[in-house]
Write an enzyme that holds these catalytic residues in place. Sequence first.
Site, PDB file in Angstrom:
ATOM      1  N   TYR A 147       0.830  -1.203   0.000  1.00  0.00           N
ATOM      2  CA  TYR A 147       0.000   0.000   0.000  1.00  0.00           C
ATOM      3  C   TYR A 147       0.868   1.259   0.000  1.00  0.00           C
ATOM      4  O   TYR A 147       0.613   2.207  -0.755  1.00  0.00           O
ATOM      5  CB  TYR A 147      -0.909  -0.038   1.224  1.00  0.00           C
ATOM      6  CG  TYR A 147      -1.805   1.157   1.413  1.00  0.00           C
ATOM      7  CD1 TYR A 147      -2.938   1.335   0.621  1.00  0.00           C
ATOM      8  CD2 TYR A 147      -1.545   2.100   2.406  1.00  0.00           C
ATOM      9  CE1 TYR A 147      -3.778   2.416   0.813  1.00  0.00           C
ATOM     10  CE2 TYR A 147      -2.372   3.185   2.604  1.00  0.00           C
ATOM     11  CZ  TYR A 147      -3.491   3.340   1.805  1.00  0.00           C
ATOM     12  OH  TYR A 147      -4.318   4.423   1.998  1.00  0.00           O
TER      13      TYR A 147
ATOM     14  N   LYS B 171       0.918   4.054  -2.955  1.00  0.00           N
ATOM     15  CA  LYS B 171       0.551   5.441  -2.678  1.00  0.00           C
ATOM     16  C   LYS B 171       1.705   6.402  -2.957  1.00  0.00           C
ATOM     17  O   LYS B 171       1.474   7.551  -3.348  1.00  0.00           O
ATOM     18  CB  LYS B 171       0.072   5.572  -1.236  1.00  0.00           C
ATOM     19  CG  LYS B 171      -1.275   4.912  -0.972  1.00  0.00           C
ATOM     20  CD  LYS B 171      -2.364   5.488  -1.864  1.00  0.00           C
ATOM     21  CE  LYS B 171      -3.751   5.040  -1.462  1.00  0.00           C
ATOM     22  NZ  LYS B 171      -4.795   5.558  -2.386  1.00  0.00           N
TER      23      LYS B 171
ATOM     24  N   THR C 138     -12.831   5.187   7.460  1.00  0.00           N
ATOM     25  CA  THR C 138     -13.509   4.508   6.364  1.00  0.00           C
ATOM     26  C   THR C 138     -13.423   3.013   6.627  1.00  0.00           C
ATOM     27  O   THR C 138     -12.826   2.577   7.628  1.00  0.00           O
ATOM     28  CB  THR C 138     -12.852   4.831   5.007  1.00  0.00           C
ATOM     29  OG1 THR C 138     -11.543   4.240   4.976  1.00  0.00           O
ATOM     30  CG2 THR C 138     -12.743   6.345   4.802  1.00  0.00           C
TER      31      THR C 138
END
Length: 306
Positions: free
Chosen positions: A173, A177, A207
């Site tokens: 990740y 990113k 989230t």
Amino acid sequence: MSAPLLCEGRVVVVTGAGRGLGRAHALAYAAEGARVVVNDLGVGLDGAPGPGSPAGQVVDEIRSAGGDAVAHGGDVATTEGAASLVRAALETYGRLDTLVNNAGFLRDRMLVNLDEDDWDAVMRVHLKGHFLPLKHAASYWRAEAKAGRPPVARVVNTSSGAGLLGSVGQGNYSAAKAGIVGLTLVAAAELGRYGVQVNAIAPAARTRMTEGVFASMVAAPEGGGGFDAMAPENVSPLVVWLGSAASAGVTGRVFEAEGGRITVMEGWRAGPGVDKGARWTPAEAGDAAVKLLAGAEVPGAVYGAG
């Protein structure tokens, strides 16, 4: 007299807009007068197919509030999915003004436990899922500019603090990113001649992807009042402004957005340096590096380290 809507008449595409940040962005754009293409594949946190796409639900929310929106359920990490996303905007509304790349998911592992499939899947959705919609949108905007119709186009990409500083257990990740930041800088440099501005945000909000991180944080003071600092809706005002004509002149930038705070993130730039004017020996290079580091800024801590 009410203030004019910031995105009146603009057509905005938001990927991964069925839940969380994407949903908040789509609703916020619609509230400012934009017509919104709501993209969501409807998959789980790990990228596996879910019971159904929530994009239609977001479209219903926008329409019930008096706005205009259409759902798109294609996979934006494929050429056809990304191309059909741009077509959906053009065929429904006749134009495309703003692209918000937001789709993503997690497959967290420590590096020694990270499978190649987990690496590839995260790279595919985050990095390829930014590149392909950007490519197809940019092709449309370039054609418009060459036809004498220069657009006032905007792209907002979604990076992360993990991509800026790193995050333990999120090597895939973090790398994806960080790659999105690099893509943002190149796109801003290449597409400016066609009237396209490209920026990125590094949001922090509650989230599905981050609920474990923020599980210990209180959503809002007891009684329902006060400010929920982790609500995804806090990030959307900046995203809406970046996607509007009002952000003229702002491109190639990365903003961190969390709660009520907005920060311009300043990336790699030359720090202390020395030029011998000749080749170093390894020992000399080491001595020079130690001296330079003594005068350099200490890098930010990797999330989860120590």
